[in-house]
Design a protein around this motif. Structure first.
Motif, PDB file in Angstrom:
ATOM      1  N   LYS A   2      -6.009  -4.933   6.631  1.00 61.21           N
ATOM      2  CA  LYS A   2      -7.118  -4.925   5.680  1.00 61.21           C
ATOM      3  C   LYS A   2      -7.726  -3.526   5.636  1.00 61.21           C
ATOM      4  O   LYS A   2      -7.765  -2.823   6.650  1.00 61.21           O
ATOM      5  CB  LYS A   2      -8.194  -5.935   6.089  1.00 61.21           C
ATOM      6  CG  LYS A   2      -7.741  -7.394   6.071  1.00 61.21           C
ATOM      7  CD  LYS A   2      -8.891  -8.302   6.475  1.00 61.21           C
ATOM      8  CE  LYS A   2      -8.455  -9.757   6.573  1.00 61.21           C
ATOM      9  NZ  LYS A   2      -8.056 -10.305   5.264  1.00 61.21           N
ATOM     10  N   LEU A   3      -8.232  -3.144   4.474  1.00 56.76           N
ATOM     11  CA  LEU A   3      -8.905  -1.862   4.319  1.00 56.76           C
ATOM     12  C   LEU A   3     -10.417  -2.085   4.369  1.00 56.76           C
ATOM     13  O   LEU A   3     -10.948  -2.967   3.697  1.00 56.76           O
ATOM     14  CB  LEU A   3      -8.511  -1.215   2.990  1.00 56.76           C
ATOM     15  CG  LEU A   3      -8.970   0.232   2.767  1.00 56.76           C
ATOM     16  CD1 LEU A   3      -8.481   1.140   3.886  1.00 56.76           C
ATOM     17  CD2 LEU A   3      -8.477   0.731   1.418  1.00 56.76           C
ATOM     18  N   GLY A   4     -11.076  -1.285   5.207  1.00 55.24           N
ATOM     19  CA  GLY A   4     -12.518  -1.431   5.368  1.00 55.24           C
ATOM     20  C   GLY A   4     -13.191  -0.078   5.458  1.00 55.24           C
ATOM     21  O   GLY A   4     -12.577   0.966   5.236  1.00 55.24           O
ATOM     22  N   TYR A  21     -21.728  -2.171  -3.141  1.00 55.30           N
ATOM     23  CA  TYR A  21     -20.954  -0.954  -3.403  1.00 55.30           C
ATOM     24  C   TYR A  21     -19.582  -1.044  -2.725  1.00 55.30           C
ATOM     25  O   TYR A  21     -18.552  -0.732  -3.338  1.00 55.30           O
ATOM     26  CB  TYR A  21     -21.733   0.246  -2.884  1.00 55.30           C
ATOM     27  CG  TYR A  21     -21.016   1.569  -2.990  1.00 55.30           C
ATOM     28  CD1 TYR A  21     -20.849   2.218  -4.211  1.00 55.30           C
ATOM     29  CD2 TYR A  21     -20.526   2.190  -1.845  1.00 55.30           C
ATOM     30  CE1 TYR A  21     -20.199   3.442  -4.294  1.00 55.30           C
ATOM     31  CE2 TYR A  21     -19.878   3.415  -1.914  1.00 55.30           C
ATOM     32  CZ  TYR A  21     -19.712   4.035  -3.146  1.00 55.30           C
ATOM     33  OH  TYR A  21     -19.070   5.240  -3.221  1.00 55.30           O
ATOM     34  N   ILE A  22     -19.569  -1.496  -1.485  1.00 54.18           N
ATOM     35  CA  ILE A  22     -18.312  -1.624  -0.740  1.00 54.18           C
ATOM     36  C   ILE A  22     -17.392  -2.640  -1.405  1.00 54.18           C
ATOM     37  O   ILE A  22     -16.198  -2.397  -1.601  1.00 54.18           O
ATOM     38  CB  ILE A  22     -18.606  -2.014   0.726  1.00 54.18           C
ATOM     39  CG1 ILE A  22     -19.273  -0.841   1.454  1.00 54.18           C
ATOM     40  CG2 ILE A  22     -17.334  -2.446   1.452  1.00 54.18           C
ATOM     41  CD1 ILE A  22     -19.904  -1.211   2.780  1.00 54.18           C
ATOM     42  N   ALA A  23     -17.945  -3.787  -1.765  1.00 59.83           N
ATOM     43  CA  ALA A  23     -17.134  -4.822  -2.409  1.00 59.83           C
ATOM     44  C   ALA A  23     -16.605  -4.358  -3.759  1.00 59.83           C
ATOM     45  O   ALA A  23     -15.477  -4.698  -4.155  1.00 59.83           O
ATOM     46  CB  ALA A  23     -17.956  -6.096  -2.564  1.00 59.83           C
ATOM     47  N   SER A  24     -17.404  -3.544  -4.464  1.00 55.10           N
ATOM     48  CA  SER A  24     -16.967  -3.061  -5.784  1.00 55.10           C
ATOM     49  C   SER A  24     -15.752  -2.149  -5.690  1.00 55.10           C
ATOM     50  O   SER A  24     -15.036  -1.953  -6.677  1.00 55.10           O
ATOM     51  CB  SER A  24     -18.111  -2.321  -6.483  1.00 55.10           C
ATOM     52  OG  SER A  24     -18.333  -1.036  -5.908  1.00 55.10           O
ATOM     53  N   GLU A  28     -12.101  -5.056   1.968  1.00 54.92           N
ATOM     54  CA  GLU A  28     -12.113  -6.402   2.548  1.00 54.92           C
ATOM     55  C   GLU A  28     -12.898  -6.496   3.842  1.00 54.92           C
ATOM     56  O   GLU A  28     -13.128  -7.605   4.339  1.00 54.92           O
ATOM     57  CB  GLU A  28     -10.676  -6.846   2.831  1.00 54.92           C
ATOM     58  CG  GLU A  28      -9.766  -6.874   1.610  1.00 54.92           C
ATOM     59  CD  GLU A  28      -8.325  -7.093   1.993  1.00 54.92           C
ATOM     60  OE1 GLU A  28      -7.897  -8.268   2.072  1.00 54.92           O
ATOM     61  OE2 GLU A  28      -7.617  -6.083   2.235  1.00 54.92           O
ATOM     62  N   ALA A  29     -13.284  -5.354   4.412  1.00 51.26           N
ATOM     63  CA  ALA A  29     -13.930  -5.382   5.728  1.00 51.26           C
ATOM     64  C   ALA A  29     -15.001  -4.309   5.821  1.00 51.26           C
ATOM     65  O   ALA A  29     -14.946  -3.277   5.141  1.00 51.26           O
ATOM     66  CB  ALA A  29     -12.888  -5.179   6.828  1.00 51.26           C
ATOM     67  N   VAL A  30     -15.951  -4.548   6.697  1.00 53.71           N
ATOM     68  CA  VAL A  30     -17.015  -3.583   6.931  1.00 53.71           C
ATOM     69  C   VAL A  30     -17.250  -3.494   8.436  1.00 53.71           C
ATOM     70  O   VAL A  30     -17.247  -4.496   9.154  1.00 53.71           O
ATOM     71  CB  VAL A  30     -18.305  -3.991   6.180  1.00 53.71           C
ATOM     72  CG1 VAL A  30     -18.809  -5.350   6.639  1.00 53.71           C
ATOM     73  CG2 VAL A  30     -19.377  -2.935   6.323  1.00 53.71           C
ATOM     74  N   GLU A  31     -17.397  -2.282   8.909  1.00 47.22           N
ATOM     75  CA  GLU A  31     -17.773  -1.998  10.296  1.00 47.22           C
ATOM     76  C   GLU A  31     -19.217  -1.541  10.270  1.00 47.22           C
ATOM     77  O   GLU A  31     -19.581  -0.658   9.480  1.00 47.22           O
ATOM     78  CB  GLU A  31     -16.855  -0.905  10.849  1.00 47.22           C
ATOM     79  CG  GLU A  31     -17.213  -0.371  12.221  1.00 47.22           C
ATOM     80  CD  GLU A  31     -16.369   0.848  12.597  1.00 47.22           C
ATOM     81  OE1 GLU A  31     -16.624   1.424  13.678  1.00 47.22           O
ATOM     82  OE2 GLU A  31     -15.478   1.239  11.810  1.00 47.22           O
ATOM     83  N   LEU A  32     -20.053  -2.124  11.114  1.00 51.95           N
ATOM     84  CA  LEU A  32     -21.492  -1.888  11.030  1.00 51.95           C
ATOM     85  C   LEU A  32     -22.024  -1.217  12.287  1.00 51.95           C
ATOM     86  O   LEU A  32     -21.691  -1.618  13.411  1.00 51.95           O
ATOM     87  CB  LEU A  32     -22.225  -3.207  10.805  1.00 51.95           C
ATOM     88  CG  LEU A  32     -21.928  -3.906   9.471  1.00 51.95           C
ATOM     89  CD1 LEU A  32     -22.454  -5.330   9.493  1.00 51.95           C
ATOM     90  CD2 LEU A  32     -22.534  -3.126   8.302  1.00 51.95           C
ATOM     91  N   GLY A  33     -22.849  -0.207  12.108  1.00 53.27           N
ATOM     92  CA  GLY A  33     -23.533   0.407  13.232  1.00 53.27           C
ATOM     93  C   GLY A  33     -24.633  -0.505  13.741  1.00 53.27           C
ATOM     94  O   GLY A  33     -25.425  -1.035  12.966  1.00 53.27           O
ATOM     95  N   SER A  34     -24.667  -0.671  15.066  1.00 50.03           N
ATOM     96  CA  SER A  34     -25.674  -1.549  15.671  1.00 50.03           C
ATOM     97  C   SER A  34     -26.563  -0.790  16.646  1.00 50.03           C
ATOM     98  O   SER A  34     -27.209  -1.394  17.502  1.00 50.03           O
ATOM     99  CB  SER A  34     -24.983  -2.717  16.390  1.00 50.03           C
ATOM    100  OG  SER A  34     -24.086  -2.219  17.374  1.00 50.03           O
ATOM    101  N   GLY A  35     -26.591   0.528  16.529  1.00 47.93           N
ATOM    102  CA  GLY A  35     -27.444   1.329  17.398  1.00 47.93           C
ATOM    103  C   GLY A  35     -26.682   2.482  18.024  1.00 47.93           C
ATOM    104  O   GLY A  35     -25.514   2.714  17.739  1.00 47.93           O
TER     105      GLY A  35
END
Length: 322
Positions: A2-4, A21-24, A28-35
């Motif tokens: 998958k491309l994220g 914006y990402i979905a547009s 298919e995937a998102v990596e999120l900063g959590s700190g």
């Protein structure tokens, strides 16, 4: 695969606007900063762990756009010799692991950290030479007294919460090469793996295709970043690959980060994607944008277009010709 994308490049946008914006872009995937160094503008563990309503709304925002969370990322230095610096990084890691379990996210990305050279040190010490022998003594002390003990405990904690740890191989930290990653993995266990970013391999003189093979054959790739590096031979001759100049000095640096395809050609990136498939990696390729010559939108968009040409998307079919 998958491309994220590592969504910190959109930290100035509210979460739902960033997800739209990402979905547009067809990802298919998102990596999120959590700190830690990436910040937590889109994913604050304190808020989400303590408010079930916010957690539910957060999950819905991701799911409703057809996205998955590939990883939560809290890069930091939990081995920093100053406890007032190391402590918050450690606490963020612990909370990120807890949140990853609640969200059923399989990987938490971070750095290994780098300790000082003795218990009274104030700053990290990254040995990069085998001689004078002092550096060997520092390196042994760090691994035996800090690196392995910390990650052995952190690894058990992550395993107990059904999460794997993706350490980004990055200069300035104790784990920065395939060999150092495998050393820690051997000492701690399979919970430790790489968040493999080829950009950091290139500037160290490591072929990332071979890094994929080395780590992948050991089952040690937990996550993958897509970022490129361009190397200026003249400036390397002047400064070496351990160039200490600021990233803003684009004309004089030995190397700089680029978006995918602007440091190495698509043949090289195609070989890398094929190597990932060859070693059985079938998870997310997460774009990280740190290109000083392109806007966020342009660098991100060009990375997507280039990766779409080389990414392996469909399941393997039967070898009808064999």
């Amino acid at each position: 695969m998958k491309l994220g994308v590592f969504a910190v490049l959109l930290a100035q946008k509210p979460l739902e606007e960033a997800l739209d914006y990402i979905a547009s872009k067809g990802l298919e995937a998102v990596e999120l900063g959590s700190g830690g160094y990436p910040g937590n503008s889109h994913c604050n563990p304190d808020e989400l762990l303590n408010d079930s309503g916010k957690l539910k709304a957060f999950k819905k925002a991701i799911d409703s756009r057809g996205l998955i969370i590939s990883a939560l990322s809290c890069h930091g230095n939990p081995l920093h010799p100053q406890q007032q610096i190391a402590g918050p990084f450690h606490e963020t890691f612990i909370k990120t692991v807890q949140l990853a379990e609640r969200l059923e996210v399989p990987v938490v990305n971070t750095f290994s950290g780098c300790p000082g050279d003795h218990d009274g040190a104030k700053y990290p010490n990254w040995p990069v030479s085998t001689w004078p022998n002092d550096y060997q003594e520092v390196l042994s002390w760090q691994w035996e007294n800090k690196v392995i003990p910390y990650w052995a405990e952190a690894g058990k904690y992550a395993e107990n919460h059904h999460v794997r740890i993706g350490l980004e191989l990055h200069g300035g930290f104790s784990v920065h090469t395939p060999g150092t990653l495998l050393r820690l993995r051997e000492a701690v266990g399979e919970v430790i793996g790489a968040n493999l970013d080829p950009s950091h391999m290139w500037w160290q003189g490591i072929d990332p295709v071979q890094a994929v093979r080395l780590l992948g054959e050991a089952g040690a790739i937990h996550h993958f970043h897509a970022k490129d590096t361009s190397i200026d031979p003249n400036n390397v001759n002047k400064h070496g690959v351990t160039d200490m100049q600021l990233f803003t000095r684009l004309n004089d640096r030995a190397w700089q980060f680029r978006t995918v395809g602007f440091g190495h050609d698509l043949k090289t990136w195609g070989e890398m994607m094929s190597a990932l498939r060859l070693v059985g990696y079938d998870y997310v390729v997460s774009i990280e944008h740190e290109d000083g010559l392109m806007s966020v939108n342009e660098g991100f968009t060009k990375a997507i277009g280039n990766l779409q040409q080389v990414l392996h998307k469909e399941p393997l079919g039967e070898m009808w010709w064999a």
